[in-house]
Design a protein around this motif. Structure first.
Motif, PDB file in Angstrom:
ATOM      1  N   ILE A  73       0.843  -1.209   0.000  1.00  0.00           N
ATOM      2  CA  ILE A  73       0.000   0.000   0.000  1.00  0.00           C
ATOM      3  C   ILE A  73       0.875   1.256   0.000  1.00  0.00           C
ATOM      4  O   ILE A  73       0.506   2.283  -0.568  1.00  0.00           O
ATOM      5  N   VAL A  74       2.066   1.155   0.601  1.00  0.00           N
ATOM      6  CA  VAL A  74       2.955   2.316   0.673  1.00  0.00           C
ATOM      7  C   VAL A  74       3.496   2.687  -0.712  1.00  0.00           C
ATOM      8  O   VAL A  74       3.766   3.857  -0.988  1.00  0.00           O
ATOM      9  N   HIS A  75       3.606   1.714  -1.573  1.00  0.00           N
ATOM     10  CA  HIS A  75       4.042   2.046  -2.929  1.00  0.00           C
ATOM     11  C   HIS A  75       3.054   3.023  -3.566  1.00  0.00           C
ATOM     12  O   HIS A  75       3.448   3.989  -4.223  1.00  0.00           O
ATOM     13  N   ASN A  76       1.760   2.778  -3.352  1.00  0.00           N
ATOM     14  CA  ASN A  76       0.748   3.660  -3.942  1.00  0.00           C
ATOM     15  C   ASN A  76       0.503   4.926  -3.129  1.00  0.00           C
ATOM     16  O   ASN A  76       0.154   5.965  -3.677  1.00  0.00           O
ATOM     17  N   ALA A  77       0.695   4.826  -1.804  1.00  0.00           N
ATOM     18  CA  ALA A  77       0.439   5.995  -0.954  1.00  0.00           C
ATOM     19  C   ALA A  77       1.595   6.992  -0.987  1.00  0.00           C
ATOM     20  O   ALA A  77       1.380   8.188  -0.794  1.00  0.00           O
TER      21      ALA A  77
END
Ligand code: WTA
Length: 629
Positions: A73-77
């Motif tokens: 999720i951090v890749h997208n956030a």
């Protein structure tokens, strides 16, 4: 649900600016080809590796989404924004109650999160661990959540208003080795002492080996050598490099566990995962609030609740919004505090709860009237049904009769909005309107048959959706049993709410059917309150009910049978109230404690709270045939 229903139509300019102009058409498509719809939404995000299958329903009710995909999720956030102009945009604007302000661009956010991630790694935190977080609403809380996710660990955020007992129980259930906390926060100019509560909790939860404390309110706190570290000390060490690779995870890897109240005393740890949750929260946020690239988004909830997880932290960051964070009371030093911040920061969307709206409404119109609130484009509500009076005040006084109110119905278990309007939806105050895309929602009887329009029944969701919780941590059976499988071969999700659907298809949620109370929007189980009371040496039995309350929505009223020989005095009543407050946290403190000789029970020994409620309200007690004499 009022029979005389007002209808608020979107203005011409709202219609013109709307990205989705035809709800019905997109809804129809999303139902006819649910997987296609969700695949399309998932393609708005970046994946390390695409999925083999959108939905795997081979082991119901344990659905899997975007199976085979690699993500985090951090890749997208964060990460993907570093390669576009979003890099230099503000990710977070934060203000403290005392008026201190800090802000972080996406670029700066990445460095902060990476530093915290490297510190956690150096403490041995790895994929599969659950880190408990117990903090006030400061930027480091957001960094901590994202840092865990970045390295593949899950987080368990415990609301900062919870007591040491509640914190200890959650640490134990999650088997956390690491706790991240702060010295304390601020409320109405007074410091709170979170670290002291954390210390008490750690005495009871021996699993914690490392406790990281962020210095914020500068209260004197007790630190234990070997176990306790100041965050600023760790940050100064070479281990805290601002560069950290994001861990490549499976779509179904656990992102977090979040505890919520249910029908028994033991809180349920709801499990959410990286892939489906990323897609569901970002899609609902983007579509329901029609998020624009320059939006300043303020979800005025607490990150310790699902609303904060999904709509303060994850979805707005995925959508590249600027998020507003505020640590403090809404009416401090004066009741214009929120309105002042809306004006100062040019907030475009304000998403809050009916209880907060009622709380600010009672101070009168003069406070918001002091401020230019014309930056607001949309308003939002969540947590309980909004009463039409609060709705109208929010709409007229705060939104200048210009901003549609996006009333969103959802739950910790659903991950994101399930029923909500779009800006173009004609609104009926008090109704969350229609299902979000991909969802078929009904109101049914005990057999799972749809009840006629206007009749009350049980709210069910007839399909899986990507943001759904995957299970209750460590208790698959309880998950399957509590939420699924009541209606034979109909695989309906049981929401636990009662509702009506009117002839126009608008859904009116009435409230919880089980023993769950919504007090100031917070979810509390009657069983938790009762077991806190019974844990007092002078109490033999207890029952808790919710009764309507002007500001809180529901207030907790309790009935107590004392141990033999103990006399019920006003002092004891006060002691018991405070006892519950210290066991569970202040939000759970009962309004009153009444001493009784007996409680109405069924023959199988279940307390009939319905009867207590009817008596307290002076209403008909209903069917008493199952009442034990
Ligand atoms: C209630 C909060 C009416 C409902 C996101 C649900 C609502 C419970 C609304 C979940 C709304 C939430 N209208 N009722 N807009 N939003 N609820 O898990 O009873 O803290 O079952 O999640 O809140 O509470 P939870």
């Amino acid at each position: 649900m009022s029979d005389k229903q007002e209808l608020y139509l979107p203005s011409e300019s709202v219609k013109e600016n709307a990205t989705i102009k035809d709800y019905e058409a997109l809804y129809k498509r999303s139902i006819e080809d649910r997987e296609g719809f969700w695949a399309e939404q998932a393609n708005e995000l970046e994946w390390y590796q695409p999925w083999d299958k959108v939905l795997d329903d081979s082991n119901k009710p344990f659905y899997k989404w975007f199976v085979g995909a690699k993500t985090n999720i951090v890749h997208n956030a964060i990460d993907r924004h570093l390669h576009s102009a979003t890099r230099n945009k503000l990710a977070i604007i934060w203000e403290s109650e005392a008026g201190e302000m800090r802000s972080y661009s996406y670029y700066a956010l990445n460095r902060e999160v990476s530093q915290m991630a490297n510190i956690l790694k150096s403490m041995g935190v790895k994929k599969g661990d659950i880190v408990t977080i117990y903090m006030p609403q400061i930027p480091e809380l957001v960094f901590a959540m994202l840092a865990c996710a970045k390295i593949g660990a899950a987080h368990s955020v415990v609301y900062g208003g919870f007591s040491y007992e509640a914190l200890a129980a959650r640490i134990e259930d999650a088997n956390s080795r690491v706790l991240i906390t702060a010295d304390g926060g601020w409320r109405r100019g007074k410091p709170s002492n979170l670290k002291a509560i954390a210390n008490e909790a750690m005495k009871r939860s021996p699993t914690i080996e490392v406790c990281i404390t962020v210095k914020y309110n500068a209260l004197d706190v007790e630190m234990e050598s070997e176990r306790d570290f100041w965050y600023h000390d760790l940050k100064a060490l070479p281990i805290a490099s601002p560069k950290c690779e994001t861990e490549v995870l499976d779509s179904e890897d656990m992102l977090f566990v979040l505890y919520t109240s249910g029908t028994t005393g033991k809180p349920k740890g709801m499990v959410h995962t990286h892939g489906g949750y990323s897609v569901y929260t970002s899609t609902t946020h983007r579509m329901a609030f029609d998020i624009k690239p320059d939006d300043r988004w303020w979800c005025a909830a607490d990150p310790g609740w699902i609303t904060g997880h999904s709509y303060i932290v994850y979805s707005p960051l995925i959508n590249g919004s600027t998020i507003m964070l505020y640590e403090g009371a809404p009416n401090y030093p004066y009741p214009n505090r929120w309105w002042q911040m809306v004006e100062k920061y040019g907030i475009n969307v304000l998403y809050t709860s009916p209880t907060a709206i009622r709380g600010l409404m009672r101070f009168g119109d003069q406070w918001p009237k002091k401020h230019d609130l014309t930056s607001l484009r949309l308003l939002g509500s969540v947590g309980e049904p909004i009463n039409p009076e609060a709705w109208r005040w929010f709409y007229e006084v705060i939104g200048g009769s210009r901003c549609p109110i996006i009333d969103t119905w959802w739950q910790t278990e659903t991950g994101g909005f399930m029923i909500c309007p779009l800006p173009i939806t004609p609104l009926k105050p008090g109704s969350a309107t229609k299902p979000f895309f991909g969802n078929e929602i009904s109101v049914v009887d005990d057999e799972g048959n749809e009840v006629p329009a206007g009749e009350e029944g049980k709210l069910v969701i007839k399909n899986p959706w990507p943001g759904m919780a995957r299970t209750i941590m460590g208790d698959d059976d309880r998950y399957a049993d509590l939420y699924w499988g009541d209606y034979g071969d109909k695989d309906y999700y049981k929401a636990g709410d009662s509702a009506k659907i009117d002839k126009d298809g608008y859904i009116w949620v009435i409230g919880r059917m089980d023993e769950v109370l919504k007090v100031s929007g917070y979810r509390l189980g009657t069983a938790e309150i009762e077991s806190a009371l019974v844990s007092h040496p002078q109490v033999s039995e207890a029952a808790a009910i919710g009764l309507p309350h002007e500001l809180k929505g529901n207030a907790i009223h309790t009935y107590v049978i004392l141990k033999d020989g103990v006399v019920g005095t006003p002092e004891l009543s006060q002691t018991l109230k405070e006892h519950v407050g210290s066991e569970l946290g202040r939000i759970a403190q009962p309004e009153d404690v009444a001493f009784v000789d007996a409680l109405p029970k069924t023959r199988s020994g279940k307390i009939m709270r319905r009867v207590l409620r009817a008596r307290a309200l002076g209403q008909d007690e209903g069917d008493l045939s199952t009442l034990e004499e």
